[in-house]
Write an enzyme that holds these catalytic residues in place. Structure first.
Site, PDB file in Angstrom:
ATOM      1  N   ARG A 148      46.388  31.869  39.256  1.00  0.00           N
ATOM      2  CA  ARG A 148      46.688  32.724  40.409  1.00  0.00           C
ATOM      3  C   ARG A 148      46.041  32.104  41.644  1.00  0.00           C
ATOM      4  O   ARG A 148      44.822  31.987  41.710  1.00  0.00           O
ATOM      5  CB  ARG A 148      46.138  34.129  40.153  1.00  0.00           C
ATOM      6  CG  ARG A 148      46.252  35.074  41.314  1.00  0.00           C
ATOM      7  CD  ARG A 148      45.795  36.491  40.952  1.00  0.00           C
ATOM      8  NE  ARG A 148      45.905  37.328  42.119  1.00  0.00           N
ATOM      9  CZ  ARG A 148      44.870  37.796  42.822  1.00  0.00           C
ATOM     10  NH1 ARG A 148      43.626  37.541  42.453  1.00  0.00           N
ATOM     11  NH2 ARG A 148      45.071  38.534  43.891  1.00  0.00           N
TER      12      ARG A 148
ATOM     13  N   HIS B  19      46.272  36.601  51.061  1.00  0.00           N
ATOM     14  CA  HIS B  19      44.895  36.872  50.646  1.00  0.00           C
ATOM     15  C   HIS B  19      44.033  36.740  51.898  1.00  0.00           C
ATOM     16  O   HIS B  19      43.168  35.876  51.980  1.00  0.00           O
ATOM     17  CB  HIS B  19      44.478  35.916  49.527  1.00  0.00           C
ATOM     18  CG  HIS B  19      43.281  36.368  48.732  1.00  0.00           C
ATOM     19  ND1 HIS B  19      43.297  36.509  47.361  1.00  0.00           N
ATOM     20  CD2 HIS B  19      42.034  36.695  49.107  1.00  0.00           C
ATOM     21  CE1 HIS B  19      42.107  36.897  46.929  1.00  0.00           C
ATOM     22  NE2 HIS B  19      41.317  37.015  47.977  1.00  0.00           N
TER      23      HIS B  19
ATOM     24  N   GLU C 228      44.454  43.015  47.492  1.00  0.00           N
ATOM     25  CA  GLU C 228      43.496  44.008  47.972  1.00  0.00           C
ATOM     26  C   GLU C 228      43.735  44.433  49.414  1.00  0.00           C
ATOM     27  O   GLU C 228      42.885  44.195  50.290  1.00  0.00           O
ATOM     28  CB  GLU C 228      42.068  43.461  47.808  1.00  0.00           C
ATOM     29  CG  GLU C 228      41.714  43.104  46.383  1.00  0.00           C
ATOM     30  CD  GLU C 228      40.301  42.532  46.245  1.00  0.00           C
ATOM     31  OE1 GLU C 228      39.680  42.183  47.264  1.00  0.00           O
ATOM     32  OE2 GLU C 228      39.816  42.453  45.106  1.00  0.00           O
TER      33      GLU C 228
ATOM     34  N   ASN D 177      42.249  44.626  40.276  1.00  0.00           N
ATOM     35  CA  ASN D 177      40.968  43.918  40.409  1.00  0.00           C
ATOM     36  C   ASN D 177      39.854  44.925  40.199  1.00  0.00           C
ATOM     37  O   ASN D 177      39.869  46.001  40.804  1.00  0.00           O
ATOM     38  CB  ASN D 177      40.814  43.325  41.814  1.00  0.00           C
ATOM     39  CG  ASN D 177      41.757  42.164  42.057  1.00  0.00           C
ATOM     40  OD1 ASN D 177      42.533  41.780  41.176  1.00  0.00           O
ATOM     41  ND2 ASN D 177      41.698  41.602  43.245  1.00  0.00           N
TER      42      ASN D 177
ATOM     43  N   TYR E  85      35.428  45.216  39.718  1.00  0.00           N
ATOM     44  CA  TYR E  85      34.094  44.597  39.658  1.00  0.00           C
ATOM     45  C   TYR E  85      32.999  45.595  39.327  1.00  0.00           C
ATOM     46  O   TYR E  85      32.080  45.289  38.582  1.00  0.00           O
ATOM     47  CB  TYR E  85      33.763  43.914  40.996  1.00  0.00           C
ATOM     48  CG  TYR E  85      34.600  42.684  41.248  1.00  0.00           C
ATOM     49  CD1 TYR E  85      34.194  41.440  40.787  1.00  0.00           C
ATOM     50  CD2 TYR E  85      35.825  42.771  41.914  1.00  0.00           C
ATOM     51  CE1 TYR E  85      34.966  40.303  40.993  1.00  0.00           C
ATOM     52  CE2 TYR E  85      36.610  41.643  42.127  1.00  0.00           C
ATOM     53  CZ  TYR E  85      36.180  40.418  41.659  1.00  0.00           C
ATOM     54  OH  TYR E  85      36.951  39.298  41.858  1.00  0.00           O
TER      55      TYR E  85
ATOM     56  N   GLU F 161      41.794  40.111  38.805  1.00  0.00           N
ATOM     57  CA  GLU F 161      40.445  39.620  39.124  1.00  0.00           C
ATOM     58  C   GLU F 161      39.411  40.450  38.396  1.00  0.00           C
ATOM     59  O   GLU F 161      39.501  41.681  38.344  1.00  0.00           O
ATOM     60  CB  GLU F 161      40.109  39.741  40.620  1.00  0.00           C
ATOM     61  CG  GLU F 161      40.682  38.681  41.496  1.00  0.00           C
ATOM     62  CD  GLU F 161      40.275  38.850  42.957  1.00  0.00           C
ATOM     63  OE1 GLU F 161      39.152  39.330  43.228  1.00  0.00           O
ATOM     64  OE2 GLU F 161      41.101  38.498  43.812  1.00  0.00           O
TER      65      GLU F 161
HETATM   66  O1  IFM Z   1      36.021  36.744  46.464  1.00  0.00           O
HETATM   67  C1  IFM Z   1      36.642  37.988  46.444  1.00  0.00           C
HETATM   68  C2  IFM Z   1      38.136  37.835  46.431  1.00  0.00           C
HETATM   69  O2  IFM Z   1      38.584  37.108  47.527  1.00  0.00           O
HETATM   70  C3  IFM Z   1      38.798  39.188  46.463  1.00  0.00           C
HETATM   71  N1  IFM Z   1      38.280  40.052  45.454  1.00  0.00           N
HETATM   72  C4  IFM Z   1      36.855  40.165  45.315  1.00  0.00           C
HETATM   73  C5  IFM Z   1      36.244  38.781  45.224  1.00  0.00           C
HETATM   74  C6  IFM Z   1      34.709  38.898  45.084  1.00  0.00           C
HETATM   75  O3  IFM Z   1      34.183  39.531  46.194  1.00  0.00           O
END
Ligand code: IFM
Length: 463
Positions: free
Chosen positions: A75, A119, A164, A292, A294, A369
């Protein structure tokens, strides 16, 4: 221990401004991130993406790393200002050719190209004309999409319109910690809509010009937990869920903005930038929804008077204080944390995927992600024993396996990131890669996590 089927897609992800460098080469025009990162005080150490990981010159050897990792898919994102420098009008053949060779290089290595159209690197000329706060940017995006889809077509396996949009709208136009660095709440909500509209317009271009490609969008969806079960705290969750999640899921998957979002934000905007027919247009059916994830978010109601915690949602400064009026407080989460200060919460990942499965049972999902920044140490023998990253990945991929076991239709997983890169406002200080980049020499070195991920990708066996 979990087993993933042969059909499960293993990949890695990057983004143009974070890795390419060559900011002034090959006819590339300036983007909002060039302007922002060159503005003193905007990024840690004044870092910029001018050179980054020099991927523009090293793409062939980077593709060899991807192939050696045994990945099914890669990706990457296309830099709008590289292929259409001013954001409208003529396309730049040198820029288009770069991505054409990249796509062919992936196909030659048996790796699926997954291309993100946007992006975060908006051509500066378009920001000068109002950026995502104005409708015309969405129309320009449709033309840009038509140009790149005509050029690359269904050689691209999956076209992802946006990465995002939450970040582009709220961090770019409300909290101002991302380019273009504006702090205008009404503009942020207009940006939400114009990003959604651009997604719908570009999605329809993909359907028309590359019918054999898959269509997707990537959202950073938030798992928002209340500090207590009080009605006020639950309402704080509802408000942030509306702004952070349903402002995108609503129009994209249900064809309408949620009524509570419009009501909550009435003091900021009347949403008159939404024209008749827009919401239907945005709801172009998706082959896969990119997710995505985290970390998770903790909130409580705020009385508007007591000192407010400065903890933020998703660690990137929350949108709430800027657009949700003074009603919500973000609280620090219990640790452990990554080097970003983000809490590590794999069960929340399962929770998110099961929520999506419950609310959109027929919508296939793809993890586009997930990953972690840690302060890597290079050992005397040159090895990088990034055990904490392996542990993070193991537990989060385990969370995906758990969601699948409970019925969620998750089709694949892309680790963020293939290699260390420019982490936006944090510059080169935060390292997310499974491959280390020495920024002095541009030498790439596999961390232990890369070896671990290679075993997983080639066996489907999570140890
Ligand atoms: O690095 C970023 C990415 O560009 C978009 N999603 C979160 C990642 C970590 O912050």
């Amino acid at each position: 221990m979990s087993e993933f089927p042969e059909s499960f897609v293993w990949g890695s992800a990057t983004a143009a401004y974070q890795i390419e460098g060559a900011a002034n080469e090959g006819g590339r025009g300036p983007s909002i991130w060039d302007t922002f990162s060159h503005t003193p005080g905007r990024t840690l150490n004044g870092d910029t993406g001018d050179v980054a990981a020099d991927h523009y010159h090293r793409w062939e050897s980077d593709l060899s790393h991807i192939a050696s990792l045994g990945l099914d898919a890669y990706r990457f994102s296309i830099a709008w200002p590289r292929v259409q420098p001013g954001g409208s009008g003529a396309f730049n053949p040198v820029g288009v050719d770069f991505y054409s060779r990249l796509v062919d290089g992936l196909l030659a290595r048996g790796v699926r190209p997954v291309a993100t159209m946007y992006h975060w690197d908006l051509p500066q000329e378009l920001e000068d004309a109002g950026g995502w706060a104005v409708r015309d940017t969405a129309l320009r995006f449709r033309d840009y999409a038509a140009g790149i889809v005509e050029a690359l077509g269904d050689r691209v396996h999956t076209w992802t319109t946006f990465n995002e949009p939450w970040c582009s709208a709220y961090l770019g136009y409300a909290s101002g910690v991302h380019a273009p660095g504006r702090t205008e709440p009404a503009a942020a909500l207009a940006a939400v809509h114009h990003l959604n509209l651009a997604h719908g317009l570009a999605g329809r271009v993909v359907r028309e010009l590359a019918p054999a490609s898959q269509l997707s969008v990537t959202l950073n969806l938030h798992v928002i937990r209340p500090a207590s079960s009080s009605a006020a705290d639950l309402d704080a969750v509802r408000r942030i869920d509306a702004l952070a999640n349903r402002a995108f899921l609503g129009p994209m998957l249900d064809g309408a903005y949620p009524a509570d979002l419009l009501a909550d934000t009435a003091p900021v905007t009347d949403w008159s930038f939404v024209h008749d027919g827009d919401e239907k247009l945005i709801a172009v059916p998706l082959d896969v929804l990119g997710v995505n994830y985290y970390s998770s978010t903790l909130v409580r109601a705020w009385d508007g008077v007591s000192p407010r915690s400065s903890a933020d949602g998703h660690g990137q400064s929350s949108a709430s204080p800027w657009v949700a009026a003074d009603t919500v407080e973000f609280l620090p989460q219990p640790g452990p944390y990554t080097a970003m200060g983000w809490n590590i919460d794999p069960p929340a990942f399962t929770e998110l995927l099961l929520r999506l499965h419950r609310e959109y049972p027929n919508q296939p999902l793809m993890i586009t992600e997930n990953g972690a920044a840690f302060d890597d140490v290079v050992g005397p023998d040159g090895t990088i024993a990034d055990d904490r990253r392996i542990d993070y990945l193991r537990r989060h991929i385990g969370a995906v396996a758990e969601a699948r076991a409970q019925g969620a239709d998750v089709r694949g997983y892309f680790v963020w990131s293939l290699m260390d890169n420019f982490e936006w406002g944090y510059g080169y200080d935060r390292r997310f890669g499974i491959i280390r980049v020495d920024y002095d020499t541009q030498v790439r070195t596999w961390k232990q996590s890369a070896h671990w991920y290679q075993r997983l990708a080639t066996t489907g066996h999570l140890e």
